[in-house]
Design a protein around this motif. Sequence first.
Motif, short mmCIF file in Angstrom:
data_model
loop_
_atom_site.label_atom_id
_atom_site.label_comp_id
_atom_site.label_asym_id
_atom_site.label_seq_id
_atom_site.Cartn_x
_atom_site.Cartn_y
_atom_site.Cartn_z
N GLU A 1 0.46 -1.11 0.07
CA GLU A 1 0.04 0.08 -0.01
C GLU A 1 0.72 1.00 -0.34
N GLN B 1 3.70 1.51 -1.06
CA GLN B 1 4.71 1.16 -2.63
C GLN B 1 3.18 2.29 -3.75
N LYS B 2 2.05 1.46 -3.66
CA LYS B 2 1.43 2.08 -4.35
C LYS B 2 0.71 4.17 -4.03
N GLN B 3 0.95 4.12 -2.60
CA GLN B 3 0.71 5.94 -3.01
C GLN B 3 1.72 6.36 -2.95
N LYS C 1 4.34 5.54 -6.13
CA LYS C 1 3.74 5.91 -7.78
C LYS C 1 2.24 6.44 -7.65
N ALA C 2 1.75 6.35 -7.36
CA ALA C 2 0.61 7.28 -7.57
C ALA C 2 0.92 8.86 -7.33
N ASN C 3 2.02 8.82 -6.38
CA ASN C 3 2.24 10.91 -6.19
C ASN C 3 3.39 11.22 -7.26
N GLY C 4 4.04 9.45 -7.67
CA GLY C 4 5.02 9.95 -8.77
C GLY C 4 6.26 9.73 -8.47
N LYS D 1 9.61 7.43 -8.19
CA LYS D 1 10.23 6.47 -8.87
C LYS D 1 10.99 5.82 -7.99
N GLU E 1 10.90 -3.01 -6.69
CA GLU E 1 9.62 -3.08 -6.41
C GLU E 1 9.15 -3.75 -5.42
N GLU F 1 3.08 -5.85 -5.44
CA GLU F 1 1.75 -5.62 -4.65
C GLU F 1 0.63 -7.08 -5.13
#
Length: 123
Positions: free
Chosen positions: A81, A83-85, A87-90, A92, A96, A99
Amino acid sequence: MKLGAFSISLSVKDINKSKSFYEGLGFQVFGGDIIQNWLIMKNESTVIGLFQGMFEKNMLTFNPGWNQNAENIDSFTDIREIQKQLKANGVKMLTEADETSEGPASFIMEDPDGNTILLDQHR
């Protein structure tokens, strides 16, 4: 977003010299294996990892699901979660977490100045 326990992971040249140095600052061995060239040192709530020959640069480390004593905590944000947040915020990722998995996982990123940040979930 709960990142968990924080420590600095130091890439050291001689683990025995580093161990002695940090013991002089009041740190005590908290975990690890000097034969395998890694130790976790602790002084009150401050945690330093010493790693010889395992990575090139020092890095900031966060352990979701743990407190500063490496004890499981009930409420935490799963690493996938986080990591998803990010990545959604840009942000890099250099590596990884899968998921689709559950349990232990890790990922690595860098801050804008090139400092390495490891998120390492053990459960």
